[in-house]
Design an enzyme around this catalytic site. Structure first.
Site, short mmCIF file in Angstrom:
data_model
loop_
_atom_site.label_atom_id
_atom_site.label_comp_id
_atom_site.label_asym_id
_atom_site.label_seq_id
_atom_site.Cartn_x
_atom_site.Cartn_y
_atom_site.Cartn_z
N ASP A 24 32.91 -31.49 -12.35
CA ASP A 24 32.79 -31.70 -13.79
C ASP A 24 34.12 -32.11 -14.40
O ASP A 24 34.45 -31.72 -15.51
CB ASP A 24 32.27 -30.41 -14.45
CG ASP A 24 31.74 -30.64 -15.86
OD1 ASP A 24 31.42 -31.80 -16.18
OD2 ASP A 24 31.67 -29.69 -16.63
N CYS A 27 10.50 -25.98 -21.08
CA CYS A 27 11.86 -26.24 -21.55
C CYS A 27 11.87 -27.12 -22.79
O CYS A 27 12.68 -26.91 -23.71
CB CYS A 27 12.70 -26.87 -20.43
SG CYS A 27 12.06 -28.43 -19.79
N CYS A 35 13.14 -25.52 -26.81
CA CYS A 35 14.45 -25.96 -27.31
C CYS A 35 14.56 -25.72 -28.83
O CYS A 35 13.79 -26.28 -29.60
CB CYS A 35 14.68 -27.43 -27.00
SG CYS A 35 16.29 -28.03 -27.57
N CYS A 68 12.24 -21.37 -17.81
CA CYS A 68 11.83 -22.19 -16.66
C CYS A 68 11.27 -21.30 -15.56
O CYS A 68 11.95 -20.38 -15.07
CB CYS A 68 13.02 -22.98 -16.13
SG CYS A 68 12.62 -23.95 -14.64
#
Length: 365
Positions: A145, A205, A209, A259
């Site tokens: 990352d 999901c 949100c 999830c």
């Protein structure tokens, strides 16, 4: 490289070394990511990257490993579980319940321990050093990352999992609660077998949100994502999104908590990701009281430090405003109002503006 090179045997050995270093899985991906370029360009053209200018600056280099590191012909991918070692079996339900406690500050699970950049980078470099020591010198570069790398794309191509509808990688044995890292190599290796998608008709999901940032399967508008708003976004948070942020002050795990695959999420074998004091179960008032020196002290070695004290206060001010609105005419409101008023004349215009908004939420009920 040693003579008599057996690529398949070599990969098995590297996977064994990876497990010794705390990685959950090691895979191999090729460098031809041309099929991913149209989607990346469309995402950028739509402006979904928001303030993350570096996403556009690097452009297609993100999808072209051999341009980022000339000579690269293969990529070793790695994933590492990050749930703290004392995580209970019902952890997801516990985390969801905390969202209903308006006075409690919610920090994303991945950020409650040591900075994953440091943990993964160090262990990936140890893996690379082991490879060089045993196999001979080869061109390589370690990433986690930290550069224009299409991490999820490389990981999915190397069998680490599939892209969930929330855009995160999902693994049948590990859910999505893991970090990704890569080692770019200048030797040709057979790629790992990718896995098939197992989301089916599930839309949990997307439905959960808070800000409707997931526009559809694998289509995320980062500008609406709470993780983006609390971490990457500078300046004022759009007013229409503030009430939707609840008590989330750094990141958001909602799409992962609901999830079904995360019932298989694994705890980390490393102490690095154990929760630090103040990062779980703390009140908004306690964290809002941190001075800048206190913030730097408590976030030393943490991924949270990079947002700085100003954004920390901005985020908590929004959460305090949401708590005031939810509490209504309740005696518990007094300390929240007092905490906000103590920051009303803060030197930062951003902090002052969010404090003023928060205080107005208390008078609106």
């Amino acid at each position: 490289m040693t003579t008599g090179f057996d690529a398949a045997q070599w990969i098995l050995q590297v996977q064994a070394w990876g497990r010794e270093l705390g990685f959950s899985q090691i895979g191999v991906a090729g460098v031809d990511l041309a099929a991913a370029e149209p989607g990346l360009l469309a995402w950028l053209d739509a402006g979904f990257h928001g303030d993350m200018g570096y996403m556009a600056t690097h452009g297609l280099k993100r999808a072209r490993p051999a341009e980022l590191v000339p000579g690269t012909v293969s990529v070793l991918t790695a994933r590492m579980d990050y749930l703290p070692r004392d995580t209970p079996p019902d952890w997801a339900a516990h985390e969801l319940a905390r969202l209903d406690r308006p006075n409690e500050a919610i920090v994303s699970v991945y950020a409650r321990g040591r900075d994953y950049h440091k943990v993964l980078r160090g262990r990936l470099q140890k893996l690379a050093d082991r490879i060089m020591a045993e196999m001979g010198p080869m061109g390589h570069r370690v990433f986690t990352d930290s550069a224009p790398v299409l991490e999820a794309e490389l990981a999915s191509r190397s069998g680490q999992g599939w892209r969930g509808k929330h855009t995160l990688l999902l693994n049948r044995e590990g859910g999505s609660m893991f970090f990704l890292g890569e080692i770019y190599l200048d030797i040709a290796l057979p790629p790992s077998e990718p896995v098939t998608d197992h989301c089916g008709a599930c839309s949990a999901c997307i439905d959960v949100c808070p800000t409707q940032a997931i526009l559809g399967p694998q289509r995320l508008d980062a500008r609406r994502c709470i993780s983006y708003l609390t971490i990457e976004h500078a300046g004022a948070i759009p007013e229409e999104l503030r009430p939707l942020m609840g008590n989330r002050i750094y990141g958001c795990d909602d799409c992962q908590l609901v999830c079904p695959w995360n019932k298989f999420a694994q705890v980390s074998r490393l102490p690095d990701f154990d929760e630090r004091e103040g990062m779980s179960g703390a009140t908004l008032i306690a964290l809002f009281a941190w001075s800048e020196d206190g913030f730097l002290h408590y976030t030393e070695g943490s991924p949270i430090r990079r947002i700085g004290h100003e954004r920390w206060l901005r985020n908590i001010a929004v959460a305090l405003g949401n708590a005031l609105r939810l509490l209504g005419p309740n005696p518990e409101r007094g300390p929240l109002v007092a905490a906000l008023q103590a920051r009303a004349a803060h030197p930062s215009a951003v902090v002052r503006e969010h404090v003023a908004w928060a205080l107005a939420q208390g008078t609106a009920v």
